[in-house]
Motif scaffolding. Structure first.
Motif, mmCIF file in Angstrom:
data_model
loop_
_atom_site.group_PDB
_atom_site.id
_atom_site.type_symbol
_atom_site.label_atom_id
_atom_site.label_comp_id
_atom_site.label_asym_id
_atom_site.label_seq_id
_atom_site.Cartn_x
_atom_site.Cartn_y
_atom_site.Cartn_z
ATOM 1 N N ARG A 182 0.833 -1.221 -0.199
ATOM 2 C CA ARG A 182 0.405 0.315 -0.082
ATOM 3 C C ARG A 182 0.948 0.741 0.269
ATOM 4 O O ARG A 182 0.836 2.509 -0.404
ATOM 5 C CB ARG A 182 -0.952 0.067 1.115
ATOM 6 C CG ARG A 182 -1.854 1.003 1.440
ATOM 7 C CD ARG A 182 -2.969 1.114 2.297
ATOM 8 N NE ARG A 182 -2.291 1.232 3.678
ATOM 9 C CZ ARG A 182 -2.868 0.325 4.635
ATOM 10 N NH1 ARG A 182 -4.255 0.260 5.319
ATOM 11 N NH2 ARG A 182 -1.992 0.990 6.136
ATOM 12 N N LEU A 183 1.541 1.141 1.085
ATOM 13 C CA LEU A 183 2.759 1.996 1.272
ATOM 14 C C LEU A 183 3.306 2.518 -0.685
ATOM 15 O O LEU A 183 3.738 3.970 -0.425
ATOM 16 C CB LEU A 183 3.947 2.043 1.825
ATOM 17 C CG LEU A 183 4.881 3.217 2.069
ATOM 18 C CD1 LEU A 183 4.368 4.906 2.025
ATOM 19 C CD2 LEU A 183 6.317 2.980 3.458
ATOM 20 N N LYS A 184 4.035 1.300 -1.045
ATOM 21 C CA LYS A 184 4.496 1.480 -2.341
ATOM 22 C C LYS A 184 3.713 2.187 -3.659
ATOM 23 O O LYS A 184 4.546 2.922 -4.081
ATOM 24 C CB LYS A 184 4.987 0.029 -2.684
ATOM 25 C CG LYS A 184 6.303 -0.337 -1.715
ATOM 26 C CD LYS A 184 7.208 -1.814 -2.131
ATOM 27 C CE LYS A 184 5.977 -2.594 -2.196
ATOM 28 N NZ LYS A 184 7.101 -3.986 -2.154
ATOM 29 N N ILE A 185 2.780 1.441 -3.621
ATOM 30 C CA ILE A 185 1.970 2.146 -4.726
ATOM 31 C C ILE A 185 0.971 4.045 -4.148
ATOM 32 O O ILE A 185 2.002 4.559 -5.174
ATOM 33 C CB ILE A 185 0.327 1.576 -4.437
ATOM 34 C CG1 ILE A 185 0.012 1.447 -6.034
ATOM 35 C CG2 ILE A 185 -0.745 1.291 -3.659
ATOM 36 C CD1 ILE A 185 1.170 1.282 -7.466
ATOM 37 N N HIS A 186 1.035 3.674 -2.910
ATOM 38 C CA HIS A 186 0.365 5.319 -3.607
ATOM 39 C C HIS A 186 2.206 6.943 -3.742
ATOM 40 O O HIS A 186 1.397 7.673 -4.351
ATOM 41 C CB HIS A 186 0.232 5.282 -1.053
ATOM 42 C CG HIS A 186 -0.949 5.554 -1.086
ATOM 43 N ND1 HIS A 186 -1.478 4.955 0.674
ATOM 44 C CD2 HIS A 186 -1.664 4.809 -1.603
ATOM 45 C CE1 HIS A 186 -3.090 5.177 0.636
ATOM 46 N NE2 HIS A 186 -3.186 4.356 -0.624
ATOM 47 N N ILE A 187 3.180 5.789 -2.642
ATOM 48 C CA ILE A 187 3.982 6.925 -3.545
ATOM 49 C C ILE A 187 4.383 7.212 -4.891
ATOM 50 O O ILE A 187 4.446 8.244 -5.508
ATOM 51 C CB ILE A 187 5.173 6.294 -2.883
ATOM 52 C CG1 ILE A 187 5.531 6.087 -1.279
ATOM 53 C CG2 ILE A 187 6.784 7.231 -2.930
ATOM 54 C CD1 ILE A 187 7.133 6.142 -0.660
ATOM 55 N N SER A 188 4.297 5.830 -5.279
ATOM 56 C CA SER A 188 4.254 5.880 -7.047
ATOM 57 C C SER A 188 3.433 5.975 -7.624
ATOM 58 O O SER A 188 3.387 7.114 -9.036
ATOM 59 C CB SER A 188 5.683 4.113 -7.584
ATOM 60 O OG SER A 188 3.891 3.448 -6.977
ATOM 61 N N GLY A 189 2.299 5.620 -7.379
ATOM 62 C CA GLY A 189 0.759 6.499 -7.889
ATOM 63 C C GLY A 189 1.144 8.399 -8.160
ATOM 64 O O GLY A 189 0.837 8.227 -9.151
#
Length: 857
Positions: A229-236
């Motif tokens: 979830r954190l990874k997709i929030h940052i990259s998204g």
């Protein structure tokens, strides 16, 4: 964007300093070699017939008072490849002798050194001339070179399935939060900075700095196992706010340029026109991206000859061609956002066309190459221009002062505060929609909002645009100061935030438990040693290696350091079992007791604590808990181990699905089937990271239910329309009815899931059941529950319909296995590529006929 994590230093500071000094000398010698040739370089290109000069590039780095010299266009080739050559050396150093700084930060520093040196030294060699051409590059050309490749790579490499689940959160981060960040940053530039900027220039400044770039944290998040979830929030967020920042930049930079009063430069935009332009650029860009994505997916679906490597190459060529055409069409032809169009194209292609790629490794490797080349050049160019600014010399004398460094530091502090304020202002909303979030993730999201590629591109573009249309010192000074602040922010966030993100991530508890992961790694270390022993025995059966001195080999190969007689006998027995009738006795004459074999178990334990023969006691200790360095008991680790094992099982499921896709068992021409499977698995993986059980079946059903509902409803309308048009004379009404297509989808989804879980369970049970019986059995039971639900779904449908679907799937799988066999014959040289292609084309036609029959019969 590209990033490199920190590595341990391999040697002392003195040796490292000498290496860096040597590297600096090499660069200096290389640079001076061009200077030595300057006497042979002509400053102008003279027409042979009439002696007139051909227009070239002005020398930005010339000393004040010198006349502008024309530079041969061919010089432009030198700087980018010189920067790439430096990038190769820097990459080698950062992956061997680790500098704590990220790779892109070092390239920025080197570019800054070249910019300062070129200005201060007043060189006129070929490299300096090339630096001048690139620092004065046309702003439109600059954006067209860098942004399409970087944006499409980020979009195409995004986890599209998880991104779809977090889309509304990312949109909140990217549009209202970017607009708020633009306004607050503009207030800093307008009221705090003493530069005298207009409000429109301050808003342009704010829009440039609102574009975040996770260049230095992306690899770190993967390395430490941060929550999906954190990874997709940052990259998204980074991906979408590139688009929104570009839209705001276009609006406010047009207003600023219009202020200069130069005919044809800029545009007067009122509030209503501003909103209209915003929606035209964003929605229009998305529409253009959708159109190009459909075209690209169609191309990928037709280039389906997996045996011909040329078609795989052309697929790669199609992606890069469409990426640049999408950006150009949206930006230069239609006047919409090229960034939004390109990212839309990339995300949709990855989501619905990813399963159609013949050679995913080739595709991935190519876009990694594009990212490496573009990032290396862009950060070197950004550093080059920033170096020219802070040198405070030549045409830019007095534009950057010592006081400005203080304002730059203040800007870094204020932007960090603004970032935290915005993230936590939207925290209540983000927490309660889509995937949710928590305060720890929001804290890291705030700190990890670095500035990078897009901001540097836009700042250079604005500065070059202003310098090309006016000689007014006031406006030139404004954009010079603006780029100085943007370049400085990119440098500060890369160096400070990027290098300290790792410790903060661990402090917040967002990294996977190091102890838990280490226990799992110890299992594979033991398995690796066991495999090494079996390979050792197998090689000793080869006559070429008869009579080798085992004591010498033992010294050179680490796993053999603790080889015991029990290990050797176990390896021999395993080799016999594996080889069966082909078994050959190993030559063990030199591997005898007293010649290097360890017989004392205590010695073996002492040499490597992880290789105890008493695996039962060892695993029992692991299950009971970990002990800290102080000897204090840490809480029982059963939950931690269970979470780790669920994560491993999820990764095995991903691998099993990839194998099904590559073998054709999951049809790439049914993109929503692959999308549903992958998105359901990603949703389940995110839950697993927070301690939830496996639930990929439930999530895939939630994802597919809405699609199937609409597909069935509109399918019935289309089906009834055809029956009315053809007066009921349609082929295979039952097989191609919307109801049957729903059955087909659900059966294929269920069978794919059952197959993947079966494969994953087989490997997982072999690896972990004996080591962590309680936790492993829990995971295995969760998996069986998922497959039981899939089997129950199949049982809901009519047996004849299920048989029709399974028979078709069986035939397709059989033909796909035949295709793989043909590929094997070609790779072994038993068939020529032409012969193999002919056989494969015949198989493909049979597959297409089967697909057609499934729709019409």
């Amino acid at each position: 964007m590209l990033s490199l994590a920190s590595w341990r230093f391999l040697d002392g500071g003195g040796l490292r300093s000498r290496r860096l000094l040597l590297f600096a000398l090499i660069v200096a010698v290389f640079h001076s070699s061009f200077a030595g040739a300057q006497g042979d370089v002509t400053a102008t290109v003279t027409d042979i017939d009439d002696g007139t000069s051909t227009t070239g590039t002005k020398n930005t780095f010339a000393e004040e008072g010198e006349g502008e010299e024309e530079i041969e266009p061919s010089r432009a080739v030198l700087f980018p490849w010189f920067a790439e050559a430096l990038g190769i050396i820097i990459f080698f150093l950062t992956t061997r002798y680790v500098l704590v700084l990220p790779y892109t930060a070092i390239m920025f520093i080197l570019g800054m050194s070249m910019g300062c040196g070129a200005v201060r030294l007043g060189l006129e060699d070929q490299l300096t001339q090339s630096l001048t051409q690139w620092s004065d590059i046309n702003y439109e050309v600059l954006l067209l070179i860098f942004l399409p490749g970087l944006v499409f790579n980020d979009a195409f490499g995004l986890d599209a399935h998880l991104f779809g689940l977090a889309i509304w959160q990312c949109l909140v981060y990217a549009f209202p939060m970017v607009l708020a960040g633009t306004c607050l940053t503009a207030l800093v530039g307008y009221y705090i900075f003493p530069f005298g900027w207009s409000f429109n220039l301050a808003m342009t400044f704010g829009s440039i700095l609102s574009a975040t770039d996770p260049v230095a944290v992306s690899a770190l998040l993967e390395e430490v196992g941060a929550p999906p979830r954190l990874k997709i929030h940052i990259s998204g967020e980074s991906l979408l706010n590139d688009g929104s920042a570009m839209v705001f930049y276009t609006i406010f930079s047009s207003l600023f340029l219009f202020e200069m009063g130069i005919p044809g430069v800029g545009e007067s935009i009122d509030v209503a026109a501003g909103f209209a332009l915003f929606f035209r650029m964003s929605l229009g860009g998305a529409a253009i991206g959708l159109a190009f994505a459909l075209a690209l997916i169609g191309i990928l679906s037709r280039l389906n000859r997996r045996l011909t490597s040329a078609e795989s190459v052309v697929q790669v060529c199609a992606t890069v061609t469409i990426a640049y055409l999408t950006y150009y069409t949206a930006d230069s032809v239609c006047g919409t956002s090229g960034v939004i169009a390109t990212l839309t194209c990339g995300v949709l292609t990855q989501t619905f066309g990813g399963a159609m790629i013949n050679d995913s490794e080739m595709m991935s490797a190519f876009w990694e190459l594009v990212e490496q080349l573009l990032n290396t050049l862009l950060f070197a160019l950004g550093g080059l221009v920033f170096g020219g600014v802070i040198a405070n010399y030549g045409e830019r004398t007095g534009y950057w002062t010592g006081t400005d460094w203080g304002y730059l530091i203040l800007l870094w502090v204020l932007l960090l505060a603004i970032r935290y304020l915005l993230v936590f202002s939207f925290y209540p909303l983000i927490k309660n929609i889509e995937l949710g979030t928590n305060w720890r993730e929001s804290c890291f999201l705030s700190y990890g909002g670095l500035r990078g590629a897009v901001g540097i591109s836009l700042a250079i573009a604005l500065d070059n645009n202003v310098w090309s249309v006016t000689e007014d010192e006031t406006y030139r000074k404004f954009t010079t100061q603006l780029f100085g602040m943007v370049g400085g922010m990119a440098f500060f966030t890369l160096v400070i935030n990027g290098s300290t993100a790792g410790p903060l991530l661990k402090k917040l508890g967002l990294a996977k438990s190091t102890e838990t992961r280490q226990k799992v790694l110890e299992i594979y270390k033991r398995d690796y040693k066991k495999h090494s022993y079996e390979t050792f025995v197998s090689l000793l059966s080869d006559d070429r290696f008869a009579g080798l001195d085992f004591s010498r080999i033992r010294q050179r190969v680490e796993p053999l350091h603790v080889l015991s007689e029990d290990d050797l006998n176990a390896a021999i027995n395993q080799s016999k079992e594996n080889a069966r009738s082909n078994y050959k006795e190993p030559k063990l004459s030199s591997v005898a007791s007293g010649e290097g074999i360890t017989n004392d178990p205590d010695v073996e334990k002492q040499a490597d604590p992880s290789t105890s023969n008493n695996s039962g006691d060892r695993d029992k200790n692991v299950a009971q808990g970990f002990t800290s360095d102080r000897g204090d008991a840490v809480k029982p680790t059963s939950d931690k181990i269970l979470e780790e094992l669920r994560t491993i099982f999820t990764e095995q499921l991903k691998w099993a699905y990839r194998k099904q896709t590559e073998s054709g068992d999951i049809d790439g021409r049914m993109p929503f089937l692959a999308y549903t499977i992958q998105e359901g698995l990603e949703f389940s993986a995110d839950g697993v990271s927070y301690g939830k059980p496996l639930n990929d079946w439930e999530t895939s059903q939630r994802i597919s239910s809405k699609y199937l509902h609409h597909a069935e409803r509109w399918g019935k309308k289309a089906h009834n329309f055809k029956r009315r048009v053809f007066k009921g004379r349609t082929r295979g009404d039952g097989a191609k009815s919307p109801e049957f297509q729903v059955v087909r989808f659900q059966v294929l989804l269920s069978m794919a899931m059952i197959g993947a879980h079966d494969v994953a369970r087989e490997t997982f049970e072999k690896e972990f059941s004996s080591r962590y019986p309680d936790e492993a059995n829990t995971v295995l039971q969760e998996s069986r529950d998922q497959t039981a639900k899939a089997e129950a779904k199949i049982a809901e449908y009519d047996t004849k319909d299920v048989d029709a679907v399974t028979e078709h799937l069986f035939c397709i799988m059989l033909l796909n296995r035949g295709s793989k066999y043909i590929e094997h014959l070609v790779s072994c040289g038993l068939l020529s590529e032409k012969e193999g292609q002919a056989a494969l084309e015949k198989t493909e036609k049979l597959s297409e006929k089967l697909e057609s029959d499934s729709k019409h019969d």
